[in-house]
Motif scaffolding. Structure first.
Motif, PDB file in Angstrom:
ATOM      1  N   UNK A   1       0.879  -1.160   0.001  1.00 20.99           N
ATOM      2  CA  UNK A   1       0.038   0.170  -0.018  1.00 20.99           C
ATOM      3  C   UNK A   1       0.813   1.037  -0.132  1.00 20.99           C
ATOM      4  N   UNK A   2       0.675   2.273  -0.944  1.00 21.28           N
ATOM      5  CA  UNK A   2       1.552   3.409  -0.707  1.00 21.28           C
ATOM      6  C   UNK A   2       1.236   4.413   0.236  1.00 21.28           C
ATOM      7  N   UNK A   3       2.159   4.961   0.906  1.00 17.11           N
ATOM      8  CA  UNK A   3       1.865   5.780   2.056  1.00 17.11           C
ATOM      9  C   UNK A   3       0.898   6.862   1.718  1.00 17.11           C
ATOM     10  N   UNK A   4       0.299   7.377   2.668  1.00 20.59           N
ATOM     11  CA  UNK A   4      -0.502   8.365   2.425  1.00 20.59           C
ATOM     12  C   UNK A   4       0.004   9.916   2.538  1.00 20.59           C
ATOM     13  N   UNK A   5       0.432  10.418   1.589  1.00 18.86           N
ATOM     14  CA  UNK A   5       1.169  11.864   1.588  1.00 18.86           C
ATOM     15  C   UNK A   5       0.070  12.984   2.189  1.00 18.86           C
ATOM     16  N   UNK A   6       0.107  13.329   3.306  1.00 17.23           N
ATOM     17  CA  UNK A   6      -0.783  14.499   3.800  1.00 17.23           C
ATOM     18  C   UNK A   6       0.135  15.924   3.693  1.00 17.23           C
ATOM     19  N   UNK A   7       1.124  15.998   3.287  1.00 22.13           N
ATOM     20  CA  UNK A   7       1.805  17.221   3.005  1.00 22.13           C
ATOM     21  C   UNK A   7       1.027  18.040   2.025  1.00 22.13           C
ATOM     22  N   UNK A   8       0.608  17.435   1.141  1.00 25.10           N
ATOM     23  CA  UNK A   8      -0.153  18.265   0.039  1.00 25.10           C
ATOM     24  C   UNK A   8      -1.439  18.449   0.250  1.00 25.10           C
TER      25      UNK A   8
ATOM     26  N   UNK B   1     -41.814  18.598  12.258  1.00 24.52           N
ATOM     27  CA  UNK B   1     -43.022  18.920  13.260  1.00 24.52           C
ATOM     28  C   UNK B   1     -42.540  20.251  13.855  1.00 24.52           C
ATOM     29  N   UNK B   2     -42.395  21.088  13.158  1.00 23.29           N
ATOM     30  CA  UNK B   2     -42.225  22.694  13.741  1.00 23.29           C
ATOM     31  C   UNK B   2     -40.879  22.792  14.401  1.00 23.29           C
ATOM     32  N   UNK B   3     -40.111  21.741  14.341  1.00 21.80           N
ATOM     33  CA  UNK B   3     -38.771  22.031  15.116  1.00 21.80           C
ATOM     34  C   UNK B   3     -37.614  21.903  14.260  1.00 21.80           C
ATOM     35  N   UNK B   4     -36.559  22.429  14.557  1.00 21.44           N
ATOM     36  CA  UNK B   4     -35.243  22.267  13.800  1.00 21.44           C
ATOM     37  C   UNK B   4     -34.529  21.203  14.343  1.00 21.44           C
ATOM     38  N   UNK B   5     -34.247  20.234  13.423  1.00 23.89           N
ATOM     39  CA  UNK B   5     -33.355  18.927  13.889  1.00 23.89           C
ATOM     40  C   UNK B   5     -32.053  19.145  13.349  1.00 23.89           C
ATOM     41  N   UNK B   6     -30.999  19.274  14.192  1.00 26.07           N
ATOM     42  CA  UNK B   6     -29.780  19.869  13.592  1.00 26.07           C
ATOM     43  C   UNK B   6     -28.997  18.261  13.681  1.00 26.07           C
ATOM     44  N   UNK B   7     -28.835  18.163  12.378  1.00 24.97           N
ATOM     45  CA  UNK B   7     -28.510  16.548  12.125  1.00 24.97           C
ATOM     46  C   UNK B   7     -26.849  16.692  12.165  1.00 24.97           C
ATOM     47  N   UNK B   8     -26.290  17.582  11.800  1.00 19.51           N
ATOM     48  CA  UNK B   8     -24.746  18.284  11.703  1.00 19.51           C
ATOM     49  C   UNK B   8     -24.504  19.499  12.127  1.00 19.51           C
ATOM     50  N   UNK B   9     -23.456  19.377  13.201  1.00 20.05           N
ATOM     51  CA  UNK B   9     -23.164  20.879  13.737  1.00 20.05           C
ATOM     52  C   UNK B   9     -21.638  21.066  13.442  1.00 20.05           C
ATOM     53  N   UNK B  10     -21.280  21.869  12.594  1.00 22.16           N
ATOM     54  CA  UNK B  10     -19.932  22.508  12.527  1.00 22.16           C
ATOM     55  C   UNK B  10     -18.940  21.035  12.304  1.00 22.16           C
ATOM     56  N   UNK B  11     -19.182  20.284  11.345  1.00 19.87           N
ATOM     57  CA  UNK B  11     -18.257  18.935  11.215  1.00 19.87           C
ATOM     58  C   UNK B  11     -17.200  19.427  10.375  1.00 19.87           C
ATOM     59  N   UNK B  12     -15.911  19.322  10.426  1.00 22.29           N
ATOM     60  CA  UNK B  12     -14.804  19.698   9.622  1.00 22.29           C
ATOM     61  C   UNK B  12     -13.775  18.287   9.553  1.00 22.29           C
ATOM     62  N   UNK B  13     -13.490  18.034   8.427  1.00 28.66           N
ATOM     63  CA  UNK B  13     -12.459  17.017   8.257  1.00 28.66           C
ATOM     64  C   UNK B  13     -11.859  16.924   6.915  1.00 28.66           C
ATOM     65  N   UNK B  14     -10.953  16.115   6.757  1.00 29.85           N
ATOM     66  CA  UNK B  14     -10.278  16.117   5.164  1.00 29.85           C
ATOM     67  C   UNK B  14      -9.844  14.560   5.025  1.00 29.85           C
ATOM     68  N   UNK B  15      -9.912  14.056   3.753  1.00 26.70           N
ATOM     69  CA  UNK B  15      -9.407  12.846   3.289  1.00 26.70           C
ATOM     70  C   UNK B  15      -8.449  12.996   2.193  1.00 26.70           C
ATOM     71  N   UNK B  16      -7.232  12.538   2.375  1.00 29.17           N
ATOM     72  CA  UNK B  16      -6.296  12.726   1.353  1.00 29.17           C
ATOM     73  C   UNK B  16      -6.284  11.576   0.315  1.00 29.17           C
ATOM     74  N   UNK B  17      -5.406  11.637  -0.934  1.00 28.66           N
ATOM     75  CA  UNK B  17      -5.739  10.509  -1.860  1.00 28.66           C
ATOM     76  C   UNK B  17      -4.984   9.135  -1.358  1.00 28.66           C
ATOM     77  N   UNK B  18      -5.644   8.187  -1.622  1.00 26.64           N
ATOM     78  CA  UNK B  18      -5.226   6.799  -1.218  1.00 26.64           C
ATOM     79  C   UNK B  18      -5.519   6.665   0.308  1.00 26.64           C
TER      80      UNK B  18
END
Length: 682
Positions: free
Chosen positions: A342-349, A365-382
């Motif tokens: 498996x090639x190494x994952x290069x997270x420098x780029x 039902x008249x309410x706000x459902x907060x299914x996602x709240x401020x989610x941050x992440x990243x996925x690198x090639x490979x």
């Protein structure tokens, strides 16, 4: 001298042959099945789909389909011959002597009848009516630790969680104090914490009520946790039987050895190499098998195995193996080499995919459902990012948002250096081609009317713009890459096994050479042998094409094997993110700690079970402060109730959302001391 009377076993099956009649031909499903479940014992029955496990259960309760019948043999429950019962006797027998808990509690409950009425029906069969039936129903629900049975009795099944539905089914099954309880995959589809609660409940009730249990499962970790003895079924024949510890640690049949090798064990990860798999397929129902039933798939098999049925050899104390070469079963050669580069994952780029401050609000039902709240992440090639959390944590919402199936309410998604439009209709053909998904259930994802040829050619036309001979050539390349034989090119999905259908779904996803594939529970409904083959396939494609995955699963052992990093969601918030080994080895966020403690394994890891009180709170009315504080066993006081902790770097490449400092979490999780005695706050 007085005679000693030995009580009959809870279940005795003797030389049972079960046959299905199909188009005038008898097709044998069970072949001389013999097993006993003693009083108070939990017996596990394991094997791949099609081996006859569920047929055995249906034969025991005499609920075989119309074309199925017992050709010979005997079934006795609590000493009584089941096959000799008349219609009325059989109905009462089903109501009092044996009960069954099915895989899908939602399908086992009537959606149009309130819970109280359905539980009361069990007692009405016994002649208990009116308020007495209601009182006994309430008591039955209290037995399975339902805190407010009066309220639950007034609800409909859809108003209960999956775990609560399964508790109701177990209450109904145990209401008449049966001699035998059959559990047929009772936790499949439940997340880790709910599964652990259901298993703890069953174990506690069995110990208290001394009920005998026949536990059917393809999850060997559950079998290790729950069962005293295990039988391994293959093509209708019991090929190995023994006490759980002996059989799982010293298997003496090549099939059992193969099953155990398919499971990611001992913290093995994809960079350690491929998982082993079992070559070939289960024989077709009704095939003539003159010798050992496993001979066609066994790499130890010799001519003798194909012509001579092996006896049940005694290989240890109450440990039997139906194999001519039981003494060398563990020398079974691997099907494939474990070697995999498996090639190494290069997270420098730059990352391939980045999502920042992603939020999703639904109006319900008249309410706000907060299914996602401020989610941050990243996925690198490979790279593979594993995504875990209980049902309702936001995993599927995050996947659908990234795919453009639903639009985010806030935040941004960047893919390969460009902004992604919020919905599919606004995305380019390149976006659609490079970002694909493999669903949990290939049956619902594949058009059952279309042949394999048409399914793949359509994907090639839509995603790669290929037609004619080019499409045919590329189709065959795709089938070869996922090890789907050319002979299936004219087959329809209904003619394929579960594993083959999932291979077809993966081939379709790769038709346009995607850069990122979302894998949404791609192996949850598969046997361990098929699961291993699918995981190997995904990892091989990643090594070859450097594709990235977002891998969603409740099976944390599978997530550990396939993932480079893991993200943990709870109530729409990212609670922890870090390298796979860091997340598993700890220190963990308290929620991650509870998730990992709930996972049964076959490695005998002594991880203390951490119980969470209650269900995930409603996303329409989340708790103040840390959203996990209402269930957190590590809660330290008012700061958890009032102040939401930020997601911060606690060590290199490891983010966590918790008020407790990392070094104190490490100490707490290493010695299990009380949080309150260790940390004080003002």
């Amino acid at each position: 001298m007085t005679d000693v009377v030995t009580a009959a076993a809870a279940l005795e099956i003797d030389a049972l042959d079960v046959v299905y009649r199909v188009r005038g031909r008898d097709r044998q499903v069970l072949r001389g099945l013999t097993l006993n479940v003693e009083r108070g014992e939990a017996y596990g029955l394991v094997g791949e789909s099609g081996c006859g496990k569920s047929t055995a259960a249906l034969a025991i309760i005499q609920y075989l389909p119309r074309n199925g019948f017992v050709r010979s043999g005997a079934i006795r429950i609590d000493g009584r011959d089941v096959l000799a019962l008349s219609g009325s006797e059989l109905r009462r027998h089903r109501a009092t002597a044996v009960s069954m808990v099915y895989q899908n509690p939602g399908a086992a409950l009537n959606p149009s009848v309130r819970i109280g009425s359905q539980v009361a029906e069990v007692f009405k069969v016994l002649g208990v009516t009116g308020s007495d039936a209601d009182d006994r129903s309430r008591a039955a629900l209290e037995t399975v630790q339902i805190a407010d049975p009066g309220s639950v009795m007034k609800r409909y099944p859809h108003q209960l969680s999956g775990g609560m539905q399964q508790r109701v089914i177990i209450a109904m099954a145990l209401a008449t104090d049966p001699a035998l309880l059959i559990l047929d995959e009772p936790t499949t589809g439940l997340d880790a914490t709910v599964e652990a609660e259901v298993l703890d409940l069953v174990a506690g009730l069995q110990s208290e009520l001394k009920t005998s249990v026949l536990f059917i499962s393809h999850n060997l970790g559950i079998i290790q946790k729950m069962c005293d003895r295990v039988g391994v079924l293959y093509a209708g024949r019991l090929v190995e039987e023994g006490d759980t510890e002996s059989l799982l640690n010293d298997p003496r049949h090549p099939y059992t050895v193969g099953l155990l090798r398919c499971v990611p064990r001992g913290g093995v990860r994809k960079d350690h190499g491929r998982l082993d798999t079992i070559p070939g397929f289960m024989p077709n129902v009704g095939d003539d098998l003159p010798g050992c039933v496993f001979a066609s798939r066994c790499t130890l098999a010799e001519d003798r195995c194909r012509t001579e049925e092996p006896d049940a050899h005694v290989v240890g104390l109450a440990h039997l193996s139906r194999c001519h070469f039981h003494d060398r079963a563990q020398t079974l050669p691997r099907e494939f080499s474990a070697d995999l580069v498996l090639p190494d994952v290069d997270r420098s780029g730059a990352p391939l995919l980045r999502f920042d401050d992603l939020g999703k609000v639904f109006a319900q039902g008249g309410h706000d459902v907060h299914a996602l709240v401020g989610v941050s992440a990243a996925i690198w090639p490979g790279e593979t990012l594993g995504l875990v959390g209980e049902s309702g944590s936001g995993k599927t919402t995050l996947a659908r948002t990234l795919l453009g199936i639903i639009a985010p309410t806030s935040g941004a998604v960047m893919f390969d250096g460009r902004d992604l439009a919020g919905t599919l209709g606004k995305r380019s053909a390149s976006d659609l081609r490079e970002l694909q998904i493999v669903f949990q259930n290939p049956d619902s994802a594949l058009n059952r009317r279309h042949q394999v040829r048409r399914i793949l050619r359509r994907a090639l036309r839509k995603l790669a713009g290929l037609t004619g001979k080019q499409a045919d050539a590329r189709m065959l390349e795709l089938m070869h890459s996922v090890r789907l034989s050319e002979r299936y090119v004219s087959a329809r999905p209904s003619q394929l096994s579960g594993g083959l259908k999932q291979r077809l779904a993966i081939a379709r996803a790769f038709a346009g050479d995607p850069k990122l594939v979302v894998c949404d529970e791609p192996t949850s409904a598969l046997d361990v042998s098929v699961q291993a083959a699918i995981l190997n396939l995904l990892v091989e494609l990643q090594a070859e094409k450097r594709v990235s995955y977002l891998f969603i699963s409740h099976d944390l052992g599978v997530v550990r094997y396939v993932s480079d990093r893991i993200a943990v969601l709870y109530l729409g918030r990212l609670m922890e993110l870090g390298p796979s080994e860091t997340i598993y080895d700890g220190p963990h966020h308290p929620y991650t700690e509870a998730l990992l403690s709930a996972v049964p394994t076959i490695d005998g890891e002594a991880r203390e079970r951490i119980k969470l009180d209650g269900d995930i709170p409603s996303a329409s009315n989340p708790p103040t402060g840390c959203v996990f504080h209402t269930r957190c066993p590590r809660r330290i006081g008012a700061i958890c109730d009032d102040v939401e902790p930020p997601l911060i770097d606690v060590e290199e490449n490891h983010l966590m959302r918790c008020h407790i400092p990392l070094d104190q979490l490490r100490a707490l999780q290493s010695d299990r001391t009380s949080l309150k005695s260790t940390i004080t706050t003002t």
